[in-house]
Design a protein around this motif. Sequence first.
Motif, PDB file in Angstrom:
ATOM      1  N   PHE A   1       0.807  -1.223   0.000  1.00 23.48           N
ATOM      2  CA  PHE A   1       0.000   0.000   0.000  1.00 23.48           C
ATOM      3  C   PHE A   1       0.842   1.277   0.000  1.00 23.48           C
ATOM      4  O   PHE A   1       0.395   2.340   0.418  1.00 23.48           O
ATOM      5  N   TYR A   2       2.079   1.190  -0.474  1.00 19.01           N
ATOM      6  CA  TYR A   2       2.908   2.388  -0.646  1.00 19.01           C
ATOM      7  C   TYR A   2       2.891   2.793  -2.119  1.00 19.01           C
ATOM      8  O   TYR A   2       2.974   1.919  -2.982  1.00 19.01           O
ATOM      9  N   PRO A   3       2.773   4.076  -2.444  1.00 18.67           N
ATOM     10  CA  PRO A   3       2.825   5.245  -1.563  1.00 18.67           C
ATOM     11  C   PRO A   3       1.551   5.423  -0.735  1.00 18.67           C
ATOM     12  O   PRO A   3       0.471   5.015  -1.157  1.00 18.67           O
ATOM     13  N   PHE A   4       1.708   6.005   0.435  1.00 20.28           N
ATOM     14  CA  PHE A   4       0.598   6.175   1.370  1.00 20.28           C
ATOM     15  C   PHE A   4      -0.338   7.261   0.856  1.00 20.28           C
ATOM     16  O   PHE A   4       0.051   8.426   0.708  1.00 20.28           O
ATOM     17  N   ASP A   5      -1.591   6.885   0.601  1.00 17.74           N
ATOM     18  CA  ASP A   5      -2.538   7.853   0.053  1.00 17.74           C
ATOM     19  C   ASP A   5      -3.869   7.854   0.789  1.00 17.74           C
ATOM     20  O   ASP A   5      -4.825   8.506   0.361  1.00 17.74           O
ATOM     21  N   GLN A   6      -3.956   7.100   1.889  1.00 19.24           N
ATOM     22  CA  GLN A   6      -5.156   7.104   2.725  1.00 19.24           C
ATOM     23  C   GLN A   6      -4.809   7.675   4.096  1.00 19.24           C
ATOM     24  O   GLN A   6      -3.681   7.528   4.560  1.00 19.24           O
ATOM     25  N   LYS A   7      -5.781   8.321   4.728  1.00 18.90           N
ATOM     26  CA  LYS A   7      -5.504   8.994   5.994  1.00 18.90           C
ATOM     27  C   LYS A   7      -4.903   8.057   7.025  1.00 18.90           C
ATOM     28  O   LYS A   7      -3.936   8.418   7.714  1.00 18.90           O
ATOM     29  N   ARG A   8      -5.425   6.841   7.126  1.00 21.76           N
ATOM     30  CA  ARG A   8      -4.931   5.948   8.172  1.00 21.76           C
ATOM     31  C   ARG A   8      -3.494   5.529   7.921  1.00 21.76           C
ATOM     32  O   ARG A   8      -2.693   5.452   8.845  1.00 21.76           O
ATOM     33  N   SER A   9      -3.152   5.242   6.676  1.00 12.67           N
ATOM     34  CA  SER A   9      -1.766   4.870   6.400  1.00 12.67           C
ATOM     35  C   SER A   9      -0.841   6.069   6.534  1.00 12.67           C
ATOM     36  O   SER A   9       0.289   5.931   7.016  1.00 12.67           O
ATOM     37  N   ILE A  10      -1.305   7.238   6.152  1.00 12.67           N
ATOM     38  CA  ILE A  10      -0.488   8.439   6.326  1.00 12.67           C
ATOM     39  C   ILE A  10      -0.245   8.694   7.811  1.00 12.67           C
ATOM     40  O   ILE A  10       0.890   8.942   8.240  1.00 12.67           O
ATOM     41  N   ASP A  11      -1.309   8.611   8.611  1.00  8.73           N
ATOM     42  CA  ASP A  11      -1.166   8.848  10.051  1.00  8.73           C
ATOM     43  C   ASP A  11      -0.228   7.837  10.701  1.00  8.73           C
ATOM     44  O   ASP A  11       0.523   8.168  11.611  1.00  8.73           O
ATOM     45  N   ALA A  12      -0.279   6.596  10.235  1.00 12.54           N
ATOM     46  CA  ALA A  12       0.492   5.534  10.885  1.00 12.54           C
ATOM     47  C   ALA A  12       1.926   5.444  10.388  1.00 12.54           C
ATOM     48  O   ALA A  12       2.808   5.011  11.143  1.00 12.54           O
ATOM     49  N   PHE A  13       2.190   5.860   9.131  1.00 10.52           N
ATOM     50  CA  PHE A  13       3.496   5.592   8.535  1.00 10.52           C
ATOM     51  C   PHE A  13       4.234   6.830   8.038  1.00 10.52           C
ATOM     52  O   PHE A  13       5.409   6.722   7.676  1.00 10.52           O
ATOM     53  N   ALA A  14       3.581   7.981   7.991  1.00  2.00           N
ATOM     54  CA  ALA A  14       4.235   9.169   7.459  1.00  2.00           C
ATOM     55  C   ALA A  14       5.488   9.500   8.268  1.00  2.00           C
ATOM     56  O   ALA A  14       5.511   9.381   9.487  1.00  2.00           O
ATOM     57  N   GLY A  15       6.533   9.914   7.561  1.00  2.00           N
ATOM     58  CA  GLY A  15       7.785  10.278   8.220  1.00  2.00           C
ATOM     59  C   GLY A  15       8.750   9.129   8.392  1.00  2.00           C
ATOM     60  O   GLY A  15       9.870   9.328   8.880  1.00  2.00           O
ATOM     61  N   THR A  16       8.352   7.923   7.977  1.00  2.48           N
ATOM     62  CA  THR A  16       9.257   6.784   8.064  1.00  2.48           C
ATOM     63  C   THR A  16      10.428   6.992   7.107  1.00  2.48           C
ATOM     64  O   THR A  16      10.214   7.275   5.922  1.00  2.48           O
TER      65      THR A  16
END
Length: 290
Positions: free
Chosen positions: A186-201
Amino acid sequence: MKTLRHWIGGLLLLATTACSGPGLLNSVDGITGGGSGVHRAAEGLSFGSHGQKLDVWVPDGTPPANGRPVLIFWYGGGWAEGKRQQYGFAARAFADEGFTVVLPDYRKVPDVRYPAFLEDGAQAVAWTRDHAADFGGDPNRIGVAGHSAGAYIAVMLALDPRWTEAAGVPDGTIKAGVGLSGPYDFYPFDQKRSIDAFAGTPDPESTQPINQVSAGDPPLLLVTSTDDTVVRPYNAYNLAKAMRAAGVPVELKDYPGLTHEEVAMALSTTFRGKGPVLSDSAAFLKARMP
């Protein structure tokens, strides 16, 4: 009639007081006989280094001399929601199939981000290896499973040894796994939940189970469903393809007509007729943890 009225009254009470779909399902499952013949052997046991808690469910009666196969089950909720108390229906279902079942909590967004929930998952594996025998389980036969975000945790721990090694778990401890409706590609992260959980990795591609496949990984059963619009079926299809290319044993089940939520619901007594999720999952695990 009196028993029926009490049963209906109980359902109405649950409908007005339960705080979530899984919580209501868990309560109804208990009322309608889910998990008869099993019991919760431990509740709210501490594990890990961040105040995590877990429950243990087991079949009634004396375990066999060599112990039961063990299953760790992680619930879903987008890495942001869920409580182990709401998912007793899943633990009861697998305990009824003869497993010692560990049902752990884990830290969630927004309090944490990746990889905290994997670190917590690995610490649950370490606890299970150390304590499974206390509950009639065989520490040499540990499998992992989960639904949705919980499937991500289970599958990542099976495929990427960084997390279990950091928790002091020997390589090869996880013998098999089941991913129910999980996100694996599911990368690149384009859903709010994945962005919230994985952004900045720093290395986002390393967060993807599909990028962690290598020869020698434990066998997996990947379950998806045609009407899943939350975690699209391509996640399971793409991971299964990558595993086959690496020579890793994998089975893929795509249940027609089931939604994302219904795959988990089918573990419960009330909705088991929706699909053979429990029987397929249990059979897969038992065959690989004889």
